[in-house]
Motif scaffolding. Structure first.
Motif, PDB file in Angstrom:
ATOM      1  N   ASP A 292       0.815  -1.216   0.000  1.00 43.92           N
ATOM      2  CA  ASP A 292       0.000   0.000   0.000  1.00 43.92           C
ATOM      3  C   ASP A 292       0.848   1.267   0.000  1.00 43.92           C
ATOM      4  O   ASP A 292       0.538   2.241  -0.688  1.00 43.92           O
ATOM      5  CB  ASP A 292      -0.925   0.002   1.221  1.00 43.92           C
ATOM      6  CG  ASP A 292      -1.925  -1.140   1.181  1.00 43.92           C
ATOM      7  OD1 ASP A 292      -2.197  -1.637   0.073  1.00 43.92           O
ATOM      8  OD2 ASP A 292      -2.420  -1.538   2.249  1.00 43.92           O
ATOM      9  N   GLU A 293       1.920   1.265   0.779  1.00 39.37           N
ATOM     10  CA  GLU A 293       2.756   2.463   0.879  1.00 39.37           C
ATOM     11  C   GLU A 293       3.379   2.810  -0.471  1.00 39.37           C
ATOM     12  O   GLU A 293       3.382   3.974  -0.897  1.00 39.37           O
ATOM     13  CB  GLU A 293       3.849   2.240   1.927  1.00 39.37           C
ATOM     14  CG  GLU A 293       4.767   3.440   2.127  1.00 39.37           C
ATOM     15  CD  GLU A 293       5.849   3.171   3.157  1.00 39.37           C
ATOM     16  OE1 GLU A 293       6.739   4.032   3.316  1.00 39.37           O
ATOM     17  OE2 GLU A 293       5.809   2.101   3.798  1.00 39.37           O
ATOM     18  N   SER A 296       0.638   4.063  -2.967  1.00 35.35           N
ATOM     19  CA  SER A 296       0.200   5.439  -2.715  1.00 35.35           C
ATOM     20  C   SER A 296       1.154   6.434  -3.359  1.00 35.35           C
ATOM     21  O   SER A 296       0.732   7.446  -3.935  1.00 35.35           O
ATOM     22  CB  SER A 296       0.110   5.694  -1.206  1.00 35.35           C
ATOM     23  OG  SER A 296      -0.882   4.872  -0.624  1.00 35.35           O
ATOM     24  N   GLU A 300       0.233   9.046  -6.455  1.00 36.03           N
ATOM     25  CA  GLU A 300       0.436  10.491  -6.333  1.00 36.03           C
ATOM     26  C   GLU A 300       1.347  11.017  -7.436  1.00 36.03           C
ATOM     27  O   GLU A 300       1.125  12.101  -7.982  1.00 36.03           O
ATOM     28  CB  GLU A 300       1.014  10.823  -4.957  1.00 36.03           C
ATOM     29  CG  GLU A 300      -0.009  10.807  -3.841  1.00 36.03           C
ATOM     30  CD  GLU A 300      -1.161  11.773  -4.104  1.00 36.03           C
ATOM     31  OE1 GLU A 300      -0.899  12.926  -4.514  1.00 36.03           O
ATOM     32  OE2 GLU A 300      -2.321  11.368  -3.932  1.00 36.03           O
TER      33      GLU A 300
END
Length: 616
Positions: A292-293, A296, A300
Motif C-alpha cells: 500500500d505504501e 500510494s 500520487e
C-alpha cells in the motif's frame, strides 16, 4: 487475423432454461444484468485449468512481423483489461532493440533484460491438446443484483457456456521454475507501473501488471459463447404469476494465424497465406502487486499526468497483507497456477474470492524472500497427495513428520505441520473411559516380517553392482538409490532401512468401536483441538523404521534425484543425503543414525459420507 464478432440470439432450449411465461418490464426494478462477452468466456473456460482464456488471441498488428509470427511469448509484460484484451508492452527476456520486443515507445527508458537470462532448459514445451479439440466450458453461478430501490436485491443465476474449437491442437510452453523471475520483478515493478501509467497513459491499478510464463498457441480457432441470466422476482414486486425473468446473449468469433497488415486503415491478409501458430488462446502469468505504501506514492506521482476528467487509479487491496502478517513485504508475486491447482473437477463455477483463498492456504505456505511474498506448496500436502510406495496397500496415509504412533491411536493430522496428534488409544482410553468411552475389545496386533523399503525402478549400473556385492547382507539398504523426476509432474518418494509393520488382524471390531464412539470423542476433544469428525482417524496399522528418507518436489526439470546412504554413518548424524541432478523446488527429510523407531506410514479408519471407511 480474420475474425468476426456478432450478436446471436440463442434459443432458450439451447441454454437448457425454459422460457418465462410472461415478459415483465423489469427496468424499474433493477438494471439489466451485465453479460459482457469476456465475462462469459472467462467464467466458462477458466474452469479448464489452462489459465486465462484470451478474448483476442492474435498478436497486435502494430508489432514487428517477427513478433507477430510468434505471438504472445514467455517474458512479455502485459496488462489484461476488463474486456479480456492483451495490452502488450515489452519482453523481459530479449534486448530492447530485439524485433521480439515492443515498440520503442512501449519500452521503459534504461530497460535491461533479465540477467542471468532465462535458461532454455527451464522451459517445458508440449502439446496440451493434440489434433482437433473442442473445449466445452460451462459455468453456473449465483449472485445478487442490486435493485433500483435502495435496500432491494434480486437473486440471479447465470448459466455461461463457451465452446472453443481448435482444429489442429496447440503448442504449449511453460516456465518450469518461475522463481528465477522474482528478484528481477522486484527490482523493476515500481518503474514498470510508473511507465505504463505516466508514459503509456494506461491508468493501471495495483495488481494489473502481469508477466507471461506460459501459453497455449494454435494456428486457428473458433468460439461460441452464450449466457442466460435468470432473475428471481418475488411476488410482492409484481402482480404477475411469473417469478423469474430471463436475459439471453450470445456471441461468436474466429481467428487464424495468417498475418495481416493495415492498408489505408483496413486490415489486409497476407497474400501468401502462410499460417503461423501465433494464436494464444490461453495465457498463464505471474501477477505483480506492490504494498500500500509504495502504491500510494505511485498514484500520487501519476496525478500530474491525468486529464481533468480522469481519476487517480485506486489501489486494489494488497490482499496478502492481512493474511501474511509480514509487515516488511514490499511486493506480492503470485502465479496463475496457484489458483488453477485448487480448482476441483466438480466446481460448477469459479469459487468466490474467500473460497479461493481458503483452498490456497490449505495447500500452500506463504513465503517471503528479499521483500517478495509468494506461495509455495506445503511439502506435507504434496507428500500425502503424490507418494506411491511398495509397502502394504493398506498403508494409505504417509506422515511427512514421522513420530511414534501406536496401533489403536485415535487422533488427527495437525494443520500446522502435518504431524499426527494422538488424543487417546482405543485399546486403553485411560481417563476418557470414565467419560463414557469404553476400551476396544482385546485384539491381537500382528507384526509383519521386516522388509526393505521402496526401491527405484531405474537404477544405475553402479547401483546394480553394489546390490550384487551386498546380496548376502539383507539388513543393509543399498548405498545409493535413484528416483526419476518427470517435468510437469509433482514428485514424492520414500526410502527406508529395515521396517516393522504392525496392524490389527481384523477391521470389523475397530470399525464398530469407532462408529459408536466418534461423536463422544469429538465432544470431549473437538473444541480444544479445533477438529470435527471429518478430521478424526483411528489407526489400524503402522509402518515403523529407524532410518527413513523422504523427498518431495513441486517443480523440477526432467532428471532424477539420488539418495546416497552413508556406509559408515555416525550416531546422531543423517544416515544419508539426497542429491538432485537438476534444479527445482525440493524438500527432504532424513532421519539420524540410530534414532528412535518412528512411524512413516499408517492405515486408518475415517469418516466419509457419514460412514466409517478405510482411508484411501
Amino acid at each position: 487475423m480474420e475474425s468476426t464478432d456478432k450478436e446471436i440470439e440463442p434459443r432458450n432450449g439451447d441454454m437448457g432454461v425454459s422460457s418465462p411465461r410472461t415478459h415483465l418490464d423489469t427496468t424499474r426494478l433493477f438494471p439489466g444484468p451485465r453479460q459482457a462477452e469476456w465475462d462469459i468466456i472467462y467464467y466458462a473456460l477458466a474452469l479448464k485449468r489452462r489459465g486465462s482464456p484470451i478474448h483476442s488471441p492474435s498478436p497486435p498488428i502494430e508489432q514487428p512481423i517477427e513478433y507477430r509470427k510468434e505471438g504472445f511469448s514467455i517474458g512479455d509484460v502485459i496488462l489484461l483489461d476488463s474486456g479480456g484484451y492483451i495490452d502488450f508492452h515489452f519482453n523481459t527476456c530479449v534486448p530492447a532493440d530485439s524485433p521480439f520486443n515492443g515498440r520503442p515507445t512501449d519500452i521503459p527508458e534504461g530497460f535491461c533484460p533479465m540477467s542471468p537470462p532465462l535458461d532454455p532448459a527451464n522451459i517445458h514445451e508440449y502439446a496440451a491438446f493434440k489434433g482437433h479439440t473442442v473445449l466445452d466450458g460451462r459455468s453456473v453461478r449465483r449472485y445478487q443484483i442490486q435493485g433500483r430501490v435502495p435496500g432491494t436485491v434480486f437473486d440471479a443465476v447465470a448459466e455461461e457456456m463457451a465452446i472453443l474449437t481448435i482444429p489442429e491442437g496447440v503448442i504449449s510452453r511453460d516456465v518450469i521454475d518461475v522463481s528465477c523471475f522474482r528478484k528481477y520483478i522486484a527490482a523493476n515493478a515500481v518503474a514498470w507501473y510508473k511507465f505504463v501509467n505516466e508514459v503509456g497513459g494506461r491508468c493501471a491499478t495495483n495488481g494489473d501488471l502481469r508477466l507471461v510464463v506460459g501459453s497455449d498457441r494454435c494456428s486457428s480457432w473458433s468460439r461460441v459463447a452464450t449466457s442466460s441470466v435468470s432473475v428471481h422476482i418475488p411476488h410482492n414486486n409484481t402482480t404477475s404469476t411469473t417469478s423469474c425473468e430471463q436475459f439471453n446473449v450470445g456471441v461468436n468469433a474466429a481467428g487464424t494465424g495468417v498475418l495481416q497488415s493495415d492498408v489505408d486503415g483496413r486490415p489486409v491478409l497476407d497474400p501468401d497465406g502462410v499460417v503461423y501458430k501465433n494464436q494464444s488462446v490461453f495465457l498463464r502469468t505471474l501477477n505483480i502487486s506492490v504494498c500500500d505504501e509504495i502504491w500510494s506514492k505511485i498514484a500520487e506521482d501519476f496525478r500530474p499526468y491525468l486529464e481533468p476528467y480522469m481519476n487517480i487509479p485506486h489501489a486494489t487491496p494488497f490482499t496478502w497483507r492481512s493474511e501474511l502478517m509480514k509487515p516488511h513485504a514490499k511486493f506480492a508475486i503470485t502465479e496463475d497456477n496457484d489458483w488453477i491447482s485448487v480448482l476441483k473437477p466438480d466446481d460448477p463455477c469459479l469459487p468466490a474470492a474467500n473460497e479461493f483463498l481458503s483452498r490456497i492456504l490449505e495447500v500452500y505456505n506463504i513465503c517471503e524472500e528479499d521483500d517478495v511474498v509468494f506461495l509455495e506448496h506445503k511439502p506435507e500436502v504434496l507428500y500425502r497427495t503424490y507418494l506411491k510406495h511398495d509397502h502394504d496397500l493398506s498403508l494409505t496415509l504417509p506422515l511427512w513428520s514421522p513420530t511414534t504412533v501406536a496401533v489403536g491411536a485415535v487422533g488427527y493430522l495437525s494443520r500446522e505441520d502435518g504431524k499426527f496428534i494422538t488424543l487417546l488409544n482405543a485399546r486403553a482410553p485411560s481417563d476418557s473411559t470414565a467419560r463414557g468411552i469404553p476400551p476396544l475389545p482385546a485384539l491381537r496386533t500382528k507384526i509383519a516380517p521386516t522388509v526393505h523399503s521402496e526401491k527405484s525402478k531405474k537404477r544405475s549400473v553402479f547401483d546394480l553392482l553394489l546390490g550384487l556385492l551386498n546380496a548376502g547382507r539383507k539388513s543393509d539398504p543399498p548405498q545409493r538409490v535413484t528416483f526419476p523426476l518427470k517435468v510437469a509432474e509433482k514428485a514424492a518418494h520414500i526410502y527406508t532401512g529395515p521396517t516393522r509393520h504392525r496392524r490389527f488382524e481384523a477391521d470389523d471390531l475397530p470399525t464398530e468401536w469407532f462408529k459408536s464412539n466418534i461423536e463422544k470423542i469429538i465432544e470431549i476433544h473437538g473444541a480444544d483441538h479445533d477438529i470435527t469428525t471429518e478430521d478424526l482417524v483411528l489407526i489400524t496399522g503402522t509402518l515403523d523404521t529407524r532410518d527413513y528418507a523422504l523427498f518431495v518436489s513441486a517443480c523440477h526439470r526432467e532428471g532424477s534425484v539420488t539418495f546416497e546412504a552413508d556406509v559408515n554413518p555416525r550416531i546422531g548424524q543423517p544416515w544419508g543425503v539426497f542429491l538432485p541432478t537438476n534444479s527445482g523446488q525440493f524438500n527432504s527429510k532424513v532421519s539420524r543414525h540410530r534414532g528412535p523407531w518412528e512411524t512413516v506410514l499408517v492405515s486408518c479408519l475415517r469418516v466419509a459420507s457419514n460412514a466409517i471407511v478405510l482411508s484411501r
